[in-house]
Design an enzyme around this catalytic site. Structure first.
Site, mmCIF file in Angstrom:
data_model
loop_
_atom_site.group_PDB
_atom_site.id
_atom_site.type_symbol
_atom_site.label_atom_id
_atom_site.label_comp_id
_atom_site.label_asym_id
_atom_site.label_seq_id
_atom_site.Cartn_x
_atom_site.Cartn_y
_atom_site.Cartn_z
ATOM 1 N N VAL A 55 -21.546 -0.192 -4.410
ATOM 2 C CA VAL A 55 -21.719 -1.606 -4.064
ATOM 3 C C VAL A 55 -23.142 -1.870 -3.567
ATOM 4 O O VAL A 55 -23.810 -2.820 -4.006
ATOM 5 C CB VAL A 55 -20.695 -2.036 -2.978
ATOM 6 C CG1 VAL A 55 -20.956 -3.465 -2.529
ATOM 7 C CG2 VAL A 55 -19.274 -1.888 -3.508
ATOM 8 N N LYS A 106 0.864 -1.178 0.000
ATOM 9 C CA LYS A 106 0.000 0.000 0.000
ATOM 10 C C LYS A 106 0.896 1.221 0.000
ATOM 11 O O LYS A 106 2.000 1.197 0.564
ATOM 12 C CB LYS A 106 -0.869 0.002 1.266
ATOM 13 C CG LYS A 106 -2.099 0.848 1.151
ATOM 14 C CD LYS A 106 -3.298 0.074 0.635
ATOM 15 C CE LYS A 106 -4.493 0.993 0.498
ATOM 16 N NZ LYS A 106 -5.715 0.280 0.129
ATOM 17 N N GLY A 137 -26.229 1.942 3.398
ATOM 18 C CA GLY A 137 -25.468 2.541 2.289
ATOM 19 C C GLY A 137 -25.810 1.894 0.967
ATOM 20 O O GLY A 137 -25.577 0.703 0.764
ATOM 21 N N VAL A 138 -26.397 2.680 0.061
ATOM 22 C CA VAL A 138 -26.727 2.155 -1.272
ATOM 23 C C VAL A 138 -25.974 2.951 -2.333
ATOM 24 O O VAL A 138 -26.552 3.482 -3.275
ATOM 25 C CB VAL A 138 -28.257 2.117 -1.536
ATOM 26 C CG1 VAL A 138 -28.896 0.984 -0.777
ATOM 27 C CG2 VAL A 138 -28.923 3.446 -1.184
HETATM 28 P P1 NAD Z 1 -19.830 4.668 -2.274
HETATM 29 O O1 NAD Z 1 -19.238 5.929 -1.759
HETATM 30 O O2 NAD Z 1 -20.300 4.592 -3.670
HETATM 31 O O3 NAD Z 1 -21.076 4.248 -1.336
HETATM 32 C C1 NAD Z 1 -21.137 4.477 0.023
HETATM 33 C C2 NAD Z 1 -22.548 4.981 0.320
HETATM 34 O O4 NAD Z 1 -22.690 5.091 1.739
HETATM 35 C C3 NAD Z 1 -22.837 6.355 -0.285
HETATM 36 O O5 NAD Z 1 -24.045 6.314 -1.021
HETATM 37 C C4 NAD Z 1 -22.933 7.257 0.934
HETATM 38 O O6 NAD Z 1 -23.854 8.319 0.746
HETATM 39 C C5 NAD Z 1 -23.414 6.292 1.997
HETATM 40 N N1 NAD Z 1 -23.178 6.704 3.379
HETATM 41 C C6 NAD Z 1 -22.164 7.456 3.880
HETATM 42 N N2 NAD Z 1 -22.332 7.624 5.195
HETATM 43 C C7 NAD Z 1 -23.462 6.958 5.534
HETATM 44 C C8 NAD Z 1 -24.149 6.758 6.763
HETATM 45 N N3 NAD Z 1 -23.708 7.246 7.908
HETATM 46 N N4 NAD Z 1 -25.274 6.001 6.739
HETATM 47 C C9 NAD Z 1 -25.721 5.488 5.578
HETATM 48 N N5 NAD Z 1 -25.128 5.661 4.394
HETATM 49 C C10 NAD Z 1 -24.007 6.381 4.373
HETATM 50 O O7 NAD Z 1 -18.754 3.523 -1.958
HETATM 51 P P2 NAD Z 1 -18.744 2.030 -2.504
HETATM 52 O O8 NAD Z 1 -17.766 1.937 -3.594
HETATM 53 O O9 NAD Z 1 -20.125 1.534 -2.685
HETATM 54 O O10 NAD Z 1 -18.089 1.302 -1.246
HETATM 55 C C11 NAD Z 1 -18.852 1.049 -0.060
HETATM 56 C C12 NAD Z 1 -17.972 0.350 0.959
HETATM 57 O O11 NAD Z 1 -17.463 -0.859 0.391
HETATM 58 C C13 NAD Z 1 -16.733 1.135 1.387
HETATM 59 O O12 NAD Z 1 -16.449 0.817 2.734
HETATM 60 C C14 NAD Z 1 -15.642 0.595 0.484
HETATM 61 O O13 NAD Z 1 -14.359 0.753 1.059
HETATM 62 C C15 NAD Z 1 -16.047 -0.860 0.417
HETATM 63 N N6 NAD Z 1 -15.545 -1.576 -0.775
HETATM 64 C C16 NAD Z 1 -15.911 -1.182 -2.011
HETATM 65 C C17 NAD Z 1 -15.459 -1.886 -3.124
HETATM 66 C C18 NAD Z 1 -15.874 -1.492 -4.512
HETATM 67 O O14 NAD Z 1 -15.704 -2.315 -5.417
HETATM 68 N N7 NAD Z 1 -16.421 -0.314 -4.735
HETATM 69 C C19 NAD Z 1 -14.637 -2.997 -2.947
HETATM 70 C C20 NAD Z 1 -14.279 -3.403 -1.662
HETATM 71 C C21 NAD Z 1 -14.749 -2.678 -0.574
#
Ligand code: NAD
Length: 357
Positions: free
Chosen positions: A183, A80, A179-180
Site C-alpha cells: 500500500v 471472520k 512503511g512503503v
Molecule cells: P506490506 O507487508 O506489503 O507492507 C508493510 C511494510 O511495512 C513492509 O514494507 C514492512 O517492511 C514495513 N514495516 C514493518 N515494520 C515496520 C516498522 N517498524 N517501521 C517501518 N516500516 C515497517 O503490507 P501492506 O499490504 O502494504 O499493508 C500495510 C498495512 O495496511 C497493514 O496494516 C495492512 O493490514 C493494511 N491494509 C492493507 C490493505 C491492502 O490492500 N494491502 C488493505 C487494508 C489494510
C-alpha cells in the site's frame, strides 16, 4: 470466560467452532452481522496460546468487519474466521479442505478470504470444498492484489483531511509515510504525482531505496518517522503506530494512512482529538481493499467476470463517506473515530440493501 460475558461479545449472530480430528483443524468462525448481506472477512491462522484468545480475536475481528463493510457501503455483513495453529509448520492441504467444509456448512452466510498467515494457495484447497471463498488466483472472477485500490482510497482520504485541517491541496504538503510495502509504495507514487513531499521509512532497505529513487523522498530511520517535520503522518506498516509515546511527537495536524488498527487504544483517539489532530479512521480510509474483495464475491455470486467499474463506483462512494465523517466531526467538534462508529452502527441497524448492491 463464557461467550456471552466476554467484553468482545457485541450481539454476534453466530459463533461456530469446528474440529476435524483427521487434519487437526481447530477453527472458529464468528458471524457478527448479516443485516447488510452475507458476512465477509478473512481467515487468520495464528498460534493462539488458548482457545479463549482465539475466540476473543474472532469476536473482535468479525465486529470490525461489520463496521468496515458498512462504511464501504457493501452488500456484506461482518464475519471472520481463525484457525488455531502455526502457519509456518502446521499447514496442510487437508487442513484447509476441512476449513472449506466448515465454511460451506454455513450455507453461504459467511464468505472467507485471506488474512494474516493464510495465502491464496491455502485458499485453493478450501475452495475445493466451498463455493464461498474469495481471493483465489487465476479465476475470471478474481480481484487480484487489492493494494492499488486501497492506496487510491487512502490517497483521496489524505487529500480530504488536508483540505479540512489546512485548507489547501496536497501540492507542497509534506507527508511522513511509515512503511512503503504494497500500500505504502503505491501511495508514495500518488502523493508524489500530486506534488507532495515525502519523508519515508521502512525496515526493508530494498523497497525503501526503490521508492526514494522514484519519488525523491527523504529516508529516515523507522524510529525517527514520528519526529518528522510533516503536515501529515501516514501509518502504512503495522498496527498501534499511534500511542501515548508517539502521539506527542507528531508535528502535523493530520493522521491518515492505510494501516489497520492505528490507534493503540480507543483512548488515544480522544487524546489526539484533544491535541487538535484530525484522524481519518483507519477502517474507513483503507476500505478500498475490502471493496476489491467484495467485487470478487459479487462476480462469484453472479457467475460473472470481475467488474472494475463497480469497484470504482464503490471507491467514489467511500470517498464521500470519508468526507462525511470528517465534516460531521469538525462541525460537531467530536473525535472522528466516534463519529465513524456511529455512522457504521446506523448503517448496520438500518441497512439500505438495494443501494449497497
Ligand atoms: P506490506 O507487508 O506489503 O507492507 C508493510 C511494510 O511495512 C513492509 O514494507 C514492512 O517492511 C514495513 N514495516 C514493518 N515494520 C515496520 C516498522 N517498524 N517501521 C517501518 N516500516 C515497517 O503490507 P501492506 O499490504 O502494504 O499493508 C500495510 C498495512 O495496511 C497493514 O496494516 C495492512 O493490514 C493494511 N491494509 C492493507 C490493505 C491492502 O490492500 N494491502 C488493505 C487494508 C489494510
Amino acid at each position: 470466560m463464557t461467550l456471552f460475558d466476554s467484553p468482545a461479545f457485541e450481539n454476534h449472530e453466530g459463533v461456530h467452532a469446528f474440529f476435524d480430528e483427521k487434519s487437526g483443524l481447530r477453527s472458529i468462525i464468528a458471524i457478527h452481522s448479516t443485516a447488510r448481506g452475507p458476512a465477509a472477512g478473512g481467515c487468520r491462522m495464528w498460534p493462539y496460546a488458548s482457545a479463549d484468545l482465539a475466540l476473543i480475536d474472532a469476536l473482535k475481528l468479525s465486529r470490525g468487519m461489520s463496521y468496515k463493510n458498512a462504511m464501504a457501503d457493501l452488500p456484506l455483513g461482518g464475519g471472520k474466521s481463525v484457525i488455531i495453529g502455526d502457519s509456518r509448520k502446521d499447514k496442510t492441504p487437508a487442513l484447509f479442505e476441512a476449513f472449506g467444509e466448515a465454511v460451506e456448512s454455513l450455507g453461504g452466510r459467511y464468505w472467507t478470504a485471506e488474512d494474516v498467515g493464510v495465502s491464496p494457495a491455502d485458499l485453493t484447497h478450501a475452495a475445493r470444498k466451498s463455493r464461498h471463498v474469495a481471493g483465489l488466483e487465476g479465476s475470471r472472477s478474481g480481484s487480484g492484489d487489492p493494494s492499488p485500490v486501497t492506496a487510491e482510497g487512502v490517497f483521496r482520504g489524505i487529500g480530504l483531511a488536508v483540505e479540512r485541517a489546512y485548507d489547501r491541496d496536497l501540492k507542497g504538503v509534506t507527508v511522513a509515510l511509515q512503511g512503503v510495502g504494497h500500500v505504502g509504495a503505491y501511495l508514495a507514487d500518488k502523493l508524489h504525482a500530486a506534488g507532495a513531499k515525502l519523508i519515508i521509512c521502512d525496515v526493508n532497505e530494498k523497497v525503501l531505496a526503490e521508492v526514494a529513487a522514484r519519488t525523491g523522498a527523504t529516508i529516515v530511520a523507522p524510529e525517527a518517522i514520528f519526529d518528522a517535520e510533516a503536515e501529515v503522518f501516514a501509518p502504512c506498516a503495522l498496527g498501534g503506530a499511534i500511542n501515548a509515546e508517539t502521539l506527542p511527537r507528531l508535528k502535523g495536524r493530520v493522521i491518515a494512512g492505510g494501516a489497520n488498527n492505528q490507534l493503540a487504544t480507543p483512548a488515544i483517539g480522544q487524546a489526539l482529538f484533544e491535541r487538535g489532530l484530525l484522524y481519518a479512521p483507519d477502517y474507513v480510509i483503507n476500505g478500498g481493499g475490502i471493496i476489491n474483495v467484495a467485487g470478487e464475491i459479487r462476480a462469484l455470486e453472479r457467475g460473472e467476470a470481475f467488474d472494475r467499474a463497480w469497484v470504482a463506483a464503490k471507491l467514489d462512494r467511500l470517498t464521500q463517506t470519508m468526507a462525511e465523517v470528517l465534516d460531521q466531526a469538525v462541525a460537531e467538534r467530536r473525535p472522528t473515530h466516534v463519529v465513524a462508529d456511529e455512522i457504521a452502527r446506523a448503517r448496520i441497524q438500518r441497512p439500505d440493501r438495494k443501494a449497497a448492491a
